[in-house]
Design an enzyme around this catalytic site. Structure first.
Site, PDB file in Angstrom:
ATOM      1  N   HIS A 423     -12.411   3.171  -8.509  1.00  0.00           N
ATOM      2  CA  HIS A 423     -10.954   3.094  -9.140  1.00  0.00           C
ATOM      3  C   HIS A 423     -10.185   1.655  -9.113  1.00  0.00           C
ATOM      4  O   HIS A 423      -9.827   1.134 -10.328  1.00  0.00           O
ATOM      5  CB  HIS A 423     -10.175   4.113  -8.681  1.00  0.00           C
ATOM      6  CG  HIS A 423      -8.874   4.343  -9.396  1.00  0.00           C
ATOM      7  ND1 HIS A 423      -7.641   3.574  -9.246  1.00  0.00           N
ATOM      8  CD2 HIS A 423      -8.599   4.789 -10.536  1.00  0.00           C
ATOM      9  CE1 HIS A 423      -6.758   3.753  -9.869  1.00  0.00           C
ATOM     10  NE2 HIS A 423      -7.150   4.798 -11.014  1.00  0.00           N
ATOM     11  N   CYS A 732     -18.297 -36.165 -32.679  1.00  0.00           N
ATOM     12  CA  CYS A 732     -17.477 -35.205 -32.924  1.00  0.00           C
ATOM     13  C   CYS A 732     -17.659 -34.563 -34.230  1.00  0.00           C
ATOM     14  O   CYS A 732     -16.896 -33.492 -34.633  1.00  0.00           O
ATOM     15  CB  CYS A 732     -16.228 -35.478 -32.467  1.00  0.00           C
ATOM     16  SG  CYS A 732     -15.472 -36.815 -33.341  1.00  0.00           S
TER      17      CYS A 732
END
Ligand code: PEP
Ligand code: MG
Length: 780
Positions: A423, A732
């Site tokens: 739990h 890039c």
């Protein structure tokens, strides 16, 4: 259909996943599994409609809604509401017809006196986006005489404090949530446990199986620290951690009740699952996962060598990859606060300053990622929950569902018992609270009020508080804990255009940002820089830039972030307020943009550079400056002078240029001599200018080819020159995300590749492959 002709129960083999509304998540799942030929114990479901009829026929439905119409943060009102609503249900008698129908069904299971499990199955439970772990009732080893009472208790479990609280928090409408009850033959298990068919945090094809002696209750409730088996589905390798299993849950032969017993000494440290048993479970897990086509959280049990499936539900904590829609919803939940004025933004689990962190105190299983510091609050009884304040660390033997409101307040959770699927582990993962479970003795070793730091990834607990206390960011929880990032000599970076994508970009494990475009930040102001300054002041403009850049620089710190100065074409500026005066250009791509514009308007450019200087003053030494659309060394010298005028020392900071025009490629040697630290290929522009193909012109789009030999020759030559001058090279442009370009660049000796967020993973692997090939060739 009139209510009276509707059956009160449905058998599992009559149910499919489509019956969720009628039989709840648990019931639908069991029905579906039964239909798929999986080994599910026999049983039936008292349908949600039956519950609804029960409360409506008795006339208590509106009353229940009134009772729970309260402020759930008010603990005493919540307790009173839960108590009142549950009492109302339990005290309402069963209509005779319904009684008989349910008992009749029970008598058809086994020999008519079977032990059954009675579990509630809420219709909002187990939905893919909200697992209500441990929220409703389960009664084991029930026989005919208790059956009806238990069914009614399951119905009442719809109104426990935690259920009311959870529904309110998750925005479910109380009045439409129904509850079904699953009645199923008990498996008198000698071993049982749970299994994640894929890694619950990363989604990797790794099965995690937890196993303990006896009935599964002990594992699910966290009463025992189970054995842990991590099975790679790729190569079948198994990592085994044998726990000291002190207790087991068994059925008491006399009373039929589930009782906790000490595990015989000889079995405590014995491995629960043999290789053969593991194989059976893996096969079962694969069957279930492929049936549902999504990773599952499975409860299983074994009797002798027979495996049974008790339940299965989708794992709710795996992020579905890196798609942008998911990113967008992350942003709504996690708007970074960027304007707190401090130098360091304290968000995210990336903050790693731990200078005041002391000795390792104890360890356990890291079950919910992230680190947290705070004061220990030892919870032995539920009425002690009030002492947990915001930012404290709950330390308890094991958590229970009633602790959820306090768990939500807590900065971290530590338990003595329990495994990855207990739990404590499931709920803390879902709440996004770092947790360490199964420490064995945290409640006795730690002291109330003591400052500790817990690491929910590694499962460690240290004395003292880290200097940077970390706030939780839901996006962090879905970040791979062990990214499958290959080690590469060539750096793999990521491109970012909107600051809000920073967390996602960083989550890829990229080595930095190869291009941070600032156009979006500026265009989103709705005004040209000059107009914005006129209306709001220079300082406000600089502030906007700082905030946008900082969001990314923080996220990646100390990894480098290469920020490009403004490069928007005039046609885009003209759309903005103040854009009326922009020149009208025949082809803006060949016009007034990039460094040309900046050098022509040094007074506006100075504010951009001012933002960089202030970021450096704040300590963001990972920020690099990149100039777009330079043509030659003269552009570089002029830009460098502006930097110096703004108080930025070019010797001290990393700065460089985009290679976007053939001229810049051909003059890179002179630019290297001018002092650039890096040159980054903007292949979108380099291609358009080399091939004379307007990148925005559809008529020639088929001629736009970044892999054209002319473009590659320019790139190859630049890399060669830069290597001589010790200048880093990078890409890039969009082509950096293409495998062919990656192959070319790595072979040519590029220093880094910057790809789109979604392509980073693939590029990392492609780079690795090419590097390995190079190595192999060199030794052949
Ligand atoms: C490029 O030209 O490749 C580049 C990365 O810059 P932009 O796409 O912003 O022009
Ligand atoms: Mg460009």
């Amino acid at each position: 259909m009139s209510p009276h002709t509707q059956m009160a129960v449905l058998w599992l083999d009559e149910i499919s996943a489509d019956d969720l509304e009628t039989v709840g998540g648990k019931g639908a799942s069991l029905g579906e599994l039964t239909g798929a030929g999986l080994p599910v114990p026999p049983g039936f479901v008292v349908t949600a409609g039956t519950y609804r009829r029960f409360i409506e026929d008795a006339g208590i439905d509106a009353e229940l809604m009134d009772l729970i119409d309260i402020d759930v943060e008010d603990s005493s009102a919540l307790a009173a509401a839960a108590d009142g609503a549950q009492r109302r249900i339990v005290e309402t008698p069963f209509p005779e017809e319904l009684r008989e129908e349910i008992l009749e069904a029970y008598r058809r299971i086994g020999d008519g006196d079977a032990f059954v499990a009675v579990r509630s199955s809420a219709t909002a439970e187990d939905l893919p986006d909200a697992s209500f772990a441990g929220q409703q009732e389960t009664f084991l080893n029930i026989t005919e005489d208790q059956l009806l009472e238990r069914v009614r208790q399951c119905w009442a479990s719809l109104f426990t404090q935690r259920a009311i609280y959870y529904r309110q928090e998750q925005g479910f409408d109380h009045s439409v949530v129904n509850i079904a009850v699953v009645v199923q033959q008990m498996v008198d298990a000698d071993r049982s446990g749970v299994m994640f068919t894929s890694h619950p945090s990363t989604g990797e094809p790794t099965m995690i199986i937890e196993a303990a002696w006896g009935l599964g209750e002990a594992v699910v409730s966290g009463a025992v620290s189970p054995d842990n088996y991590v099975v790679s589905r790729a190569d079948g390798s198994v990592e085994t951690t044998i726990a000291d299993k002190k207790v087991m849950h068994v059925r008491d032969e006399e009373t039929g009740e589930t009782v906790e017993r000490a595990v015989p000494d000889d079995d405590r440290k014995k491995r629960v699952l043999s290789d053969v048993a593991l194989e059976q479970l893996v096969e079962l897990g694969e069957h279930v996962e492929s049936h549902y086509d999504t990773p599952q959280d499975v409860e299983w049990a074994m009797v002798d060598d027979e495996v049974y499936m008790l339940q299965s539900r989708p794992i709710t904590t795996i992020d579905g990859g890196f798609d942008l829609d998911a990113a967008a919803s992350d942003f709504e939940a996690t708007e970074p606060s960027l304007s707190d004025g401090s130098g360091v933004q304290q968000t995210g689990t990336n903050a790693t300053e731990t200078s005041e962190r002391g000795d390792l105190l104890l360890d356990g299983l890291g079950s919910s990622p992230g680190t947290a510091s705070g004061a220990v609050r030892i919870i032995r009884k539920l009425d002690e929950l009030d002492k947990v304040g915001t930012g404290d660390i709950i330390v308890t033997e094991m958590t229970t569902p009633d602790m959820v409101p306090a768990m939500k307040r807590a900065a971290g959770i530590v338990t003595d018992e329990g495994g990855m699927t207990s739990h404590a582990a499931i709920v803390s993962r879902e709440l996004g609270v770092p947790a360490v479970v199964g420490t064995q003795n945290a409640t006795s070793l730690l002291e109330d009020g003591q400052q500790i730091t817990i690491d929910g990834d590694k499962g460690t607990i240290f004395e003292g508080a880290a200097t940077v206390s970390e706030e939780r960011e839901p996006v962090e929880e879905v970040r791979p804990q062990a990214p499958v990032k290959p080690m590469t000599a060539t750096e793999v970076k990521v491109n970012v255009s909107i600051p809000e994508a920073a967390q996602r970009a960083a989550a890829t494990g990229a080595d930095g940002v190869g291009l941070l475009r600032i156009e979006h930040m500026i265009l989103s102001l709705g005004k040209t820089p000059a107009k914005f300054i006129e209306d709001n002041s220079e300082n406000a403009y600089v502030g906007e830039l700082i905030e946008g850049i900082r969001a990314v620089a923080d996220e990646f710190y100390p990894r480098p972030v290469r920020v490009r100065t403004l490069d928007a074409p005039t046609d885009e500026f003209r759309e903005l307020e103040g854009g009326e005066g922009e020149p009208v250009e025949h082809n803006p791509m060949l016009g007034y943009r990039g460094i040309r514009r900046s050098l022509d308007r040094p007074e506006v450019f100075a504010y951009e550079l001012e933002a960089f200087r202030r970021l450096y003053d704040m300590g963001y030494d990972n920020v690099e400056i990149m100039f777009p659309l330079v043509n030659d060394a003269e552009d570089v010298y002029r830009a460098k002078r502006e930097m110096e005028k703004a108080g930025i020392d070019p010797q001290k900071r990393k700065w460089g240029v985009m290679i976007e025009t053939p001229a810049s490629a051909l003059s890179v040697e002179e630019m290297a001599q001018a002092g650039i630290d890096f040159a980054s290929f903007g292949t979108n522009d380099l291609t358009q200018y080399t091939l004379a193909v307007d990148r925005n012109n559809g008529n020639v789009a088929d001629r736009f080819d970044e892999l054209h030999p002319a473009v590659l020759t320019l790139i190859g030559d630049v890399i060669e020159t830069c290597r001589e001058y010790d200048v880093d090279t990078s890409i890039c442009g969009q082509a950096g995300s293409k495998p062919e370009m990656v192959q070319f660049l790595v072979n040519a000796g590029v220093s880094s590749i910057s790809a789109n967020i979604d392509a980073v993973r693939d590029v990392q692997h492609e780079v690795k492959r090419v590097e390995q090939q190079l190595l192999l060739e060199s030794i052949r």
